[in-house]
Design a protein around this motif. Structure first.
Motif, PDB file in Angstrom:
ATOM      1  N   LEU A   1      -6.038   4.161   6.154  1.00  0.00           N
ATOM      2  CA  LEU A   1      -4.704   4.265   5.580  1.00  0.00           C
ATOM      3  C   LEU A   1      -4.026   2.905   5.491  1.00  0.00           C
ATOM      4  N   ARG A   2      -3.482   2.640   4.315  1.00  0.00           N
ATOM      5  CA  ARG A   2      -2.664   1.437   4.121  1.00  0.00           C
ATOM      6  C   ARG A   2      -1.200   1.786   4.352  1.00  0.00           C
ATOM      7  N   HIS A   3      -0.545   0.982   5.168  1.00  0.00           N
ATOM      8  CA  HIS A   3       0.871   1.200   5.426  1.00  0.00           C
ATOM      9  C   HIS A   3       1.705   0.772   4.225  1.00  0.00           C
ATOM     10  N   VAL A   4       2.688   1.588   3.895  1.00  0.00           N
ATOM     11  CA  VAL A   4       3.635   1.299   2.820  1.00  0.00           C
ATOM     12  C   VAL A   4       4.967   0.934   3.470  1.00  0.00           C
ATOM     13  N   GLY A   5       5.552  -0.189   3.063  1.00  0.00           N
ATOM     14  CA  GLY A   5       6.742  -0.714   3.732  1.00  0.00           C
ATOM     15  C   GLY A   5       8.047  -0.054   3.346  1.00  0.00           C
ATOM     16  N   ILE A   6       8.144   1.235   3.597  1.00  0.00           N
ATOM     17  CA  ILE A   6       9.408   1.970   3.446  1.00  0.00           C
ATOM     18  C   ILE A   6       9.636   2.697   4.765  1.00  0.00           C
ATOM     19  N   TYR A   7      10.886   2.731   5.231  1.00  0.00           N
ATOM     20  CA  TYR A   7      11.173   3.322   6.536  1.00  0.00           C
ATOM     21  C   TYR A   7      12.375   4.250   6.457  1.00  0.00           C
TER      22      TYR A   7
END
Length: 253
Positions: free
Chosen positions: A181-187
């Motif tokens: 899994l690639r992390h997506v930079g939204i929080y």
């Protein structure tokens, strides 16, 4: 479910000066990001600006913005101040949409916000998508994440994780199934946690990996991960990125 989108925006950028104000089909980039966020279910969208120039650009295009301290070391610190200025209650869900993501999918914003509605036991959420290219898996600029059976993050790293012991014995030539899994930079955050997060002592692992989210894990806070099958639209870090995104907007009807 109601939630607030906060968009951090600062003028300083080593690779693309004045990035939030860069023109994209006649509007500043930060305005384009806010317009994409309007396609989500957010009840309020606010830019957390570090300068009067960004504040004016937002107001000229009908986007709410608040002025924050230009000395903040990170976007999270900026959003923490913005949440205080706006007087958001502790249980309000806040989604951090990066100010250089004018192609972000509004449904992804909704999904990351919904994590905190579905999981009352976590103060923070984020997103990831499957990786299918070896060169991305081995690229340290591509952040990977592993989760437990409930979709809670176990670790984030720039290294190739999880490590396929047998499959990678002769080198990384293919990827396992299920895919990494690639992390997506939204929080997403609960506003009360967002305001306390910057005060947590930095974690040693955070410093090693240069990944701020590891601070939350280090101090025992859980991060829920929404897995989407689709990679998000490209963000903008360089002049070349900007030209690619401009071309997308120019080609749109």
């Amino acid at each position: 479910m109601g939630f607030t989108v906060l968009i951090p925006a600062r003028l300083a950028s080593s690779r693309l000066p004045n990035k939030p104000l860069a023109d994209i089909a006649g509007k500043p980039m930060v305005v384009r990001v806010a317009e994409r966020a309007r396609g989500s279910s957010a009840t309020r969208i606010v830019v957390a600006a570090d300068s009067e120039a960004i504040l004016r650009a937002c107001r000229d295009h009908g986007v709410q913005a608040v002025l924050t301290d230009p000395a903040h070391p990170s976007g999270t610190d900026r959003l923490a101040e913005a949440s205080r200025v706006l007087g958001l209650p502790d249980d309000e869900v806040v989604v951090n949409v990066q100010g250089d993501e004018p192609l972000i999918d509004p449904s992804l914003i909704d999904a990351v916000a919904a994590l905190l509605d579905q999981r009352r036991d976590v103060p923070m959420g984020t997103a990831a998508h499957p990786l299918h290219a070896v060169e991305e898996f081995t690229n340290p600029n591509v952040v990977k994440v592993v989760t437990d059976a409930q979709g809670i993050a176990l670790y984030f790293s720039r290294a190739p994780i999880a490590w396929w012991r047998d499959g990678f014995a002769g080198g990384i030539r293919s990827l396992p199934d299920p895919a990494p899994l690639r992390h997506v930079g939204i929080y997403s955050y609960r506003a009360g946690f967002l305001r306390t997060f910057p005060a947590l002592p930095p974690a040693p692992l955070e410093g090693l990996e240069a990944l701020e989210q590891l601070r939350a894990l280090w101090h025992g806070h859980r991060i829920a991960v929404h897995v989407t099958q689709d990679a998000p639209g490209p963000g903008i870090d360089t002049p070349e990125d900007l030209e690619r995104v401009r071309a997308v907007f120019m080609a749109s009807p």
